[in-house]
Write a protein that holds these residues in place. Structure first.
Motif, mmCIF file in Angstrom:
data_model
loop_
_atom_site.group_PDB
_atom_site.id
_atom_site.type_symbol
_atom_site.label_atom_id
_atom_site.label_comp_id
_atom_site.label_asym_id
_atom_site.label_seq_id
_atom_site.Cartn_x
_atom_site.Cartn_y
_atom_site.Cartn_z
ATOM 1 N N THR A 590 1.362 -0.959 -0.028
ATOM 2 C CA THR A 590 0.066 0.005 -0.084
ATOM 3 C C THR A 590 0.506 1.235 0.205
ATOM 4 N N LEU A 591 2.194 1.312 0.544
ATOM 5 C CA LEU A 591 2.842 2.259 1.271
ATOM 6 C C LEU A 591 3.309 2.684 -0.239
ATOM 7 N N LEU A 593 2.003 1.993 -3.444
ATOM 8 C CA LEU A 593 1.262 2.090 -3.931
ATOM 9 C C LEU A 593 1.434 3.032 -3.494
ATOM 10 N N ALA A 594 1.165 3.812 -2.928
ATOM 11 C CA ALA A 594 0.453 5.519 -2.356
ATOM 12 C C ALA A 594 2.196 6.415 -3.194
ATOM 13 N N ARG A 595 2.672 5.783 -2.470
ATOM 14 C CA ARG A 595 4.105 6.315 -2.913
ATOM 15 C C ARG A 595 4.548 7.112 -4.836
ATOM 16 N N TRP A 597 1.077 6.896 -6.881
ATOM 17 C CA TRP A 597 0.624 7.843 -6.830
ATOM 18 C C TRP A 597 0.657 9.126 -6.747
ATOM 19 N N SER A 598 1.371 9.407 -5.880
ATOM 20 C CA SER A 598 2.096 10.391 -5.335
ATOM 21 C C SER A 598 2.962 10.935 -5.813
ATOM 22 N N PHE A 600 3.080 10.076 -9.021
ATOM 23 C CA PHE A 600 2.648 9.991 -10.500
ATOM 24 C C PHE A 600 2.213 11.634 -10.480
ATOM 25 N N ASP A 601 1.098 12.032 -9.366
ATOM 26 C CA ASP A 601 -0.148 12.964 -8.903
ATOM 27 C C ASP A 601 1.171 14.239 -9.337
#
Lengths: 680, 505, 103
Positions: A590-591, A593-595, A597-598, A600-601
């Motif tokens: 999850t982390l 994935l979070a990193r 997408w972040s 990516f953002d």
């Protein structure tokens, strides 16, 4: 089903502890400073005791009614009213919830009293009791709520309090982390719970009976029998979702990992929340929704196997633990597994019965271990204990009784309840022999590790350091009194649920209005006696092995440690590596994935935005060049020509008046000449 | 009370003008601004008491000619959808004035612009004339630009320009759409109520413009999209959301509160006010992808991004992206539960996120940084502050008994009937939300106290004064959601009823 | 030359005009140039009065002469003021000194 009887005392069972929580939570710091810890203790304990009296009142009122009328309801107001969704803020006492509130307020009250002694040296005494009262209120909402949504309110509420209490000593990051883990794992379960709730609601809605009230849902349950979703019967999918919720709250595979870590909280918390009440919420919920579960054999089958797997896996882990509370924690997970075996084989009443007996003896065990820890100055490692019975006779006696109860020796409470489950596993329509066999193995292991704990803690020579030994003492009465009460319960409470051969279960009979058909089986009495004998002898074998290893020490534990190359031992000791796997796969995943997408953002999405801005700026720069050199160039060129011409003509303007006059005269002369010469 | 909405809108504007005439005394200006926001707040309470909850009609309507030549009128009014937003705006404006008392730089300018912003926001929610709506929409933009660009953090100019240009881009699309709607019906009109009545005309109109007519694009879908993009930027919906973290991080605390509490709601408010009733057929066609799927994605995406943030304020900003996803998801469901839940979520998000930004502001004022890893153990140093923070965070997480729970559960419940898969995605966002918020609590508040901040001052009276009203609302709505839901229900059901006949299947 | 003939007046006027023109063209002193201009104006005046006397009989020409005298006074005033300004700037009243405009 008849209309329930309206009352208005039930609300106080919830509100009183809530009031205690609010008073202690908002004013506790001041009260503690001005009136002392005693006042805090009174504010915290009194509401729970009064709630217990009200619960007894509720129980007696029910008892005075004919079975089919045993529904008391206290409707406060309409909570949500939107379209077909109508949910009342209403509390319900029926046979099932009456048992639950007795357990919660009764055992909860004892634990509150115990905690006034156990937590006495803590600076944040008031905060502890504010949480504990809030927990009690939430747990009572859970069991008294008359709709699935209100149950969920309590469900989340107890999760919150559990989080707060596990992380009570938040100065240590490990405790805070354990709290987070408990909350988040529970959230995974809640996720399943709400989806199950939605599915049931809309399925009933499609049949024109939309409701989240238990009575209505149960009444119309047959109407959704033939509906399907994604190729499965709706009830199966819905109960699977609900069971996901139960695995979270009641620490079943695969979501049990939070419970052992939850022992980071103070010991009364472990006893109240993580043994007696909150973790049994899943069992309560399945019992409450038993009509739906019974309609979904596939789910029941899954539940039975998950229960067995949990019971056995947790027992194997408990074999190898040395932390006194960890052993009890895994034992709790294992016992919860038994309850789910009961549910899975259709014996909801047996599951609730085991829930209740377990609440007594496990609370007693936890509080006993708390007494030991208190005496040992917060030492929890059993390898540093031993021989404590000479210093702590009351703690020892109550602990011993509870160990006998959990190990399943007659006539102690655990025997009747566990045996009922094993019996149903063997004989009921939903049960099978494999489930029974593994459950029996688990029972043997239970007897072993509990006696191992007993021997390591209370028998033999004391292995504590000199300083600790000198200060060893029995706990104060405020702590031992609850132990005694609980131990008495652990002895006698089983008698209300006798097996069929001994006259049948009063308890199951009591629950009949809620739990219709509690997995009756019609096998012979001989078989029943035979199975009881088998389970008692298996337990005895477990005790015998423990005796050889830890009392007589004629059999070295290393024999088992090194068995099969030590692989099983390492696996058990490392808790089947589940924590590591979850950490690596889920948490890190999850982390990551979070990193991702972040990033990516920040780089892609925002990059595009900034890129568009950059492109616009580039175009405008080009445009600027065009403007400067082409458009403005033309304008400037025109200006330059004019300027140049003007500069040339300026030479004529000398400022010399004579010159001008000569010019004038010459021009006039020329004009006159031209006029005369050409225009006449 | 005659013209109450006009008073609510223009009293702040008059106040802004009067501030410019006051002597340059910071204390005087602050208290004057605070007093100016009181009448709108009292009027909001009056509105709340006198609002007829049984009708979907517009109430307290004011209708005056403004530019008759183009059939533009000054029309104000509220219904169940806008009343909750008007109340929220009045309350947050009042609170944010107090939250702005720490502003030291060019105090007069700040408060004058703030009151101008207040007027613009109030106007947007009250306007029933599309032209007037657009005017207020733009009026609000300008003060916001300066408030971020002058009183903001180190990258304030970048953030302000980004915010301004992004919103302006959306406004332009919106303006084109408004004009297209205006010219499509005879007689041309900007009156929203009339435009709603013309819904069927819009649905059959053809785009007269090259090249769309040669591609056969239908009028309503293009206009729907143009309006949607204009509003989606405000929501902010993925992928138009990147102005938000920058603007939030740079803006002063009170402006962040207004930004998250009120401005974001204008996006979803606009969609419900215009897209739904004016273009119901297109709404039915587009809702699944542009509201439902995008909303679910917003929830998960925002939550994951929040989890990865190191700046506390940015984390809260991304949590807004996530929480506004619930609003979109609920709107797409077209069930009474989903739609009411969505608007309730708009209201709740305003209060909860307002609290969260105020709380971040409290700690930022003391530590002068917002690095999550740079704190630790604040619970021991500032217990009251931590308690209030826990309330806000748990409300944001959707804990029962608090307002966030009601709206999230309603949205998810409502959505399940139509889109089970989207609901599962949305509900998994609840787990992620718990994850990042608890992790934040652990890193900032729990653990051993940070040596550097041992002497940090506990939250002061003024700060508590700004937080307590919001906290009380969060609890009341959680225990008795009817307070808000009763206002919404009738209107939203009637809006819903316009779209439902056009849904497929 | 007889006082009854127009031509004698015209002759005097022409001589005066010639003198004035000569002065204007040859003198570099600004005051002298102004005086030359006065002579030219007065020669014109003589012509006006003479033509008026010997032709139609109305007095329009004589009135024009008075206008011109008035105008000459104004012109002298403005002219002297300019000369004064030039003197202040260049510290001379030589008209050829004020030739800076061409640069």
């Amino acid at each position: 089903m008849e209309n329930p009887i309206q009352t208005d005392f039930i609300r106080w069972i919830v509100f009183l502890p809530l009031l205690g929580a609010i008073v202690n939570g908002l004013l506790g710091a001041k009260i503690q400073k001005s009136l002392g810890k005693g006042a805090i203790g009174v504010i915290a304990c009194a509401p729970v005791i009064v709630a217990f009296i009200l619960a007894v009142n509720g129980f007696l009122t029910l008892k005075g009614l004919p079975p089919e009328k045993r529904f008391l309801i206290d409707n406060l107001y309409r909570w949500i009213d939107l379209g077909s969704l109508k949910v009342d803020m209403a509390f319900l006492i029926d046979p099932l919830s009456s048992v639950m509130i007795l357990v919660v307020t009764g055992i909860g009250g004892l634990i509150h009293i115990y905690a006034t002694g156990y937590m006495h040296d803590d600076k944040a005494f008031w905060r502890f009791f504010a949480y504990l009262n809030l927990f009690t209120a939430a747990m009572l909402t859970l069991v008294l709520g008359d709709s699935l949504l209100l149950l969920f309110v309590g469900w989340e509420g107890v999760g919150l309090c559990s989080y707060a209490l596990i992380g009570f000593w938040y100065h240590d990051h490990a405790n805070a982390r354990a709290g987070n883990k408990a909350f988040i794992v529970n959230r995974v379960g809640d996720f399943g719970f709400v989806l199950g709730m939605f599915l049931l609601f809309w399925s009933l809605d499609a049949q024109g009976h939309a409701s989240l009230t238990f009575r209505e849902m149960v009444k119309w349950a047959p109407s959704i029998q033939n509906m399907s979703l994604w190729g499965w019967p709706v009830v199966t999918v819905a109960t699977m979702f609900l069971f996901v919720g139960a695995t979270g709250k009641s620490a079943q595979i695969p979501l049990f990992v939070w419970l052992p870590d939850a022992m980071a909280g103070p010991t009364p918390v472990s006893a109240l929340i993580h043994a007696a009440t909150m973790v049994t919420a899943g069992v309560y919920m399945t019992a409450r929704m038993n009509v739906f579960f019974s309609m979904a054999p596939a789910t029941l089958h899954l539940i039975a196997w998950v229960g067995v797997a949990t019971a056995v896996v947790a027992a194997t882990i408990a074999l190898t633990q040395n932390d006194i509370k960890k052993v009890l924690a895994y034992s709790t997970v294992s016992q919860l597994g038994y309850m789910f075996i009961g549910v899975g084989v259709g014996g909801y009443a047996a599951a609730v019965f085991h829930l209740m007996t377990h609440a007594f003896f496990k609370a007693c065990l936890f509080l006993g271990s708390g007494s030991v820890i208190h005496a040992m100055h917060h030492e929890q490692d059993m390898r540093k204990m031993g021989g404590l019975k000479q210093w702590m006779p009351i703690t020892f006696a109550t602990f011993f009784i509870s160990v006998l109860a959990i190990a399943g020796f007659p006539p102690f409470a655990g025997f009747f309840s566990k045996d009922e489950i094993l019996w149903l596993a063997f004989t009921s329509d939903h049960g099978n022999k494999a489930v029974w066999f593994f459950a029996l193995c688990g029972a043997g292991m239970t007897a072993f590790y509990m006696f191992r704990q007993l021997f390591m803690t209370f028998y033999g020579k004391c292995r504590a350091d000199h300083h600790t030994q000198e200060h060893l003492h029995e706990s104060p009465a405020v702590m031992t009194m609850p132990l005694v009460v609980l131990a008495i319960g652990a002895v006698f409470v089983g008698l209300i649920g006798l097996p069929g051969v001994l006259g049948g279960s009063q308890f199951a009979h009591w629950l009949e209005p809620v739990i219709a058909g509690h997995g009756e089986s019609h096998a012979s009495h001989a078989l029943e006696w035979g199975l009881m004998a088998v389970s008692v002898s298996v337990a005895s074998f477990g005790v015998f092995v423990a005796y050889l290893m830890y009392r007589k020490e004629s059999l070295s534990p290393d024999t088992f440690v090194n068995l099969a190359g030590g692989v099983p031992y390492r696996l058990f000791n490392a808790k089947w590596y589940l924590d590591e796997i979850y950490q690596a796969v889920l948490v890190e995943g999850t982390l990551k994935l979070a990193r991702f997408w972040s990033a990516f953002d920040a780089y892609i999405v925002d990059g595009i935005v900034n890129g568009v801005a950059a492109v616009v700026r580039f175009v405008s720069w080009l445009n600027g060049l065009f403007d400067t050199y082409i458009i403005d160039g033309l304008v400037n060129a025109l200006a330059n020509v004019t300027y140049w011409a003007g500069n040339r003509f300026r030479r004529l303007q000398t400022g010399n008046i004579n010159g001008y006059l000569y010019g004038i005269i010459i021009a006039m002369a020329a004009a006159v000449y031209v006029k005369i010469r050409y225009w006449t | 009370m005659q013209n109450i909405l006009t008073y609510m809108t223009f009293i702040p504007l008059a106040g802004a003008a009067m501030i410019l005439m006051l002597p340059n005394n910071a204390k005087l200006v602050r208290w004057f601004s605070a007093i100016v926001t009181v009448p709108p707040l009292l009027m909001a309470v009056w509105l709340f008491n006198n609002f007829d909850r049984t009708t979907a009609k517009f109430q307290f309507v004011e209708d005056y000619h403004w530019i008759p030549a183009y059939n533009i009128s000054y029309t104000m009014g509220v219904d169940g959808l806008s009343i909750s937003m008007v109340l929220l705006t009045a309350l947050l404006s009042f609170i944010c004035i107090f939250a702005s008392f720490g502003i030291e730089k060019a105090v007069k300018g700040y408060f004058a612009l703030f009151l101008m912003l207040d007027a613009g926001m109030m106007g947007v929610f009250c306007a029933l004339d599309f032209f007037l709506f657009y005017v207020f929409w733009e009026v609000m933009l300008l003060p916001m630009y300066f408030l971020i660009g002058i009183w903001g953090g180190p990258r304030r100019e970048y953030a302000a320009i980004k915010f301004f240009l992004y919103t302006l881009f959306g406004s332009v699309l919106m303006l084109l759409a408004i004009l297209a709607l205006y010219f499509t019906v005879e007689p041309h009109t900007f009156d929203m109520r009339v435009m709603m009545a013309h819904a069927s005309k819009y649905s059959t109109a053809v785009l007269p413009m090259w090249p769309f007519n040669s591609w056969g694009w239908s009028f309503q879908h293009v206009i729907w999209l143009a309006l949607f993009i204009g509003f989606a930027i405000k929501i902010p919906a993925f992928p138009f959301h990147t102005w938000l973290p920058d603007a939030h991080v740079e803006a002063p605390t009170a402006i962040s509160v207004i930004l998250a509490g009120v401005l974001l709601k204008m996006g979803t408010y606009g969609i419900l006010r215009t897209n739904f009733p004016m273009l119901p057929v297109a709404t039915a066609d587009m809702a699944y992808w542009f509201l439902g799927a995008l909303g679910a994605w917003n929830i998960i995406y925002g939550a994951l991004c929040a989890m990865a943030q190191k700046d506390l304020k940015k984390l809260v900003a991304y949590s807004s992206v996530s929480h506004m996803g619930y609003v979109m998801l609920g709107m797409a469901s077209f069930t009474t539960q989903g739609l009411n839940g969505a608007v309730l979520q708009m209201f709740n998000h305003g209060t909860i996120t307002g609290m969260m930004f105020l709380l971040v502001g409290v700690v930022y004022d003391r530590a002068h940084h917002r690095d999550i890893e740079g704190f630790g153990g604040l619970a021991a140093i500032m217990p009251v502050y931590t308690g209030i923070t826990a309330l806000a965070f748990f409300a944001s997480m959707g804990l029962p008994g608090l307002s966030g729970f009601i709206s999230e559960i309603l949205v998810l419940l409502g959505t399940w009937q139509k889109y089970p898969v989207l609901t599962i995605l949305g509900a998994s966002g609840v787990i992620l939300t718990a994850g990042y918020l608890l992790w934040t609590i652990q890193r900032v508040y729990l653990g051993p106290p940070n040596e550097k901040y041992l002497n940090m001052a506990e939250i002061n009276g003024r700060e508590i004064f700004t937080l307590v009203p919001l906290g009380i609302i969060v609890i009341i709505v959680g225990i008795y959601p009817g307070v808000v839901l009763d206002m919404l229900r009738t209107t939203l059901d009637s809006i819903n009823a316009i779209v439902i006949p056009h849904l497929h299947g | 030359m007889s006082p009854n003939e127009l031509s004698s007046y015209l002759t005097i006027g022409a001589i005066l005009f010639g003198l004035g023109l000569f002065t204007v063209l040859t003198r570099r002193n600004a005051i002298s140039v102004l005086m030359g201009v006065e002579l030219i104006l007065n020669s014109a005046n003589i012509n006006y009065v003479a033509f008026s006397h010997f032709s139609s009989g109305n007095s329009a020409g004589q009135i024009y002469a008075i206008f011109v005298i008035m105008l000459a006074a104004a012109e002298a005033a403005v002219g002297l003021a300019i000369v004064l300004a030039i003197f202040k700037l260049f510290h001379t009243i030589d008209v050829e000194a004020a030739e800076t405009m061409k640069d």
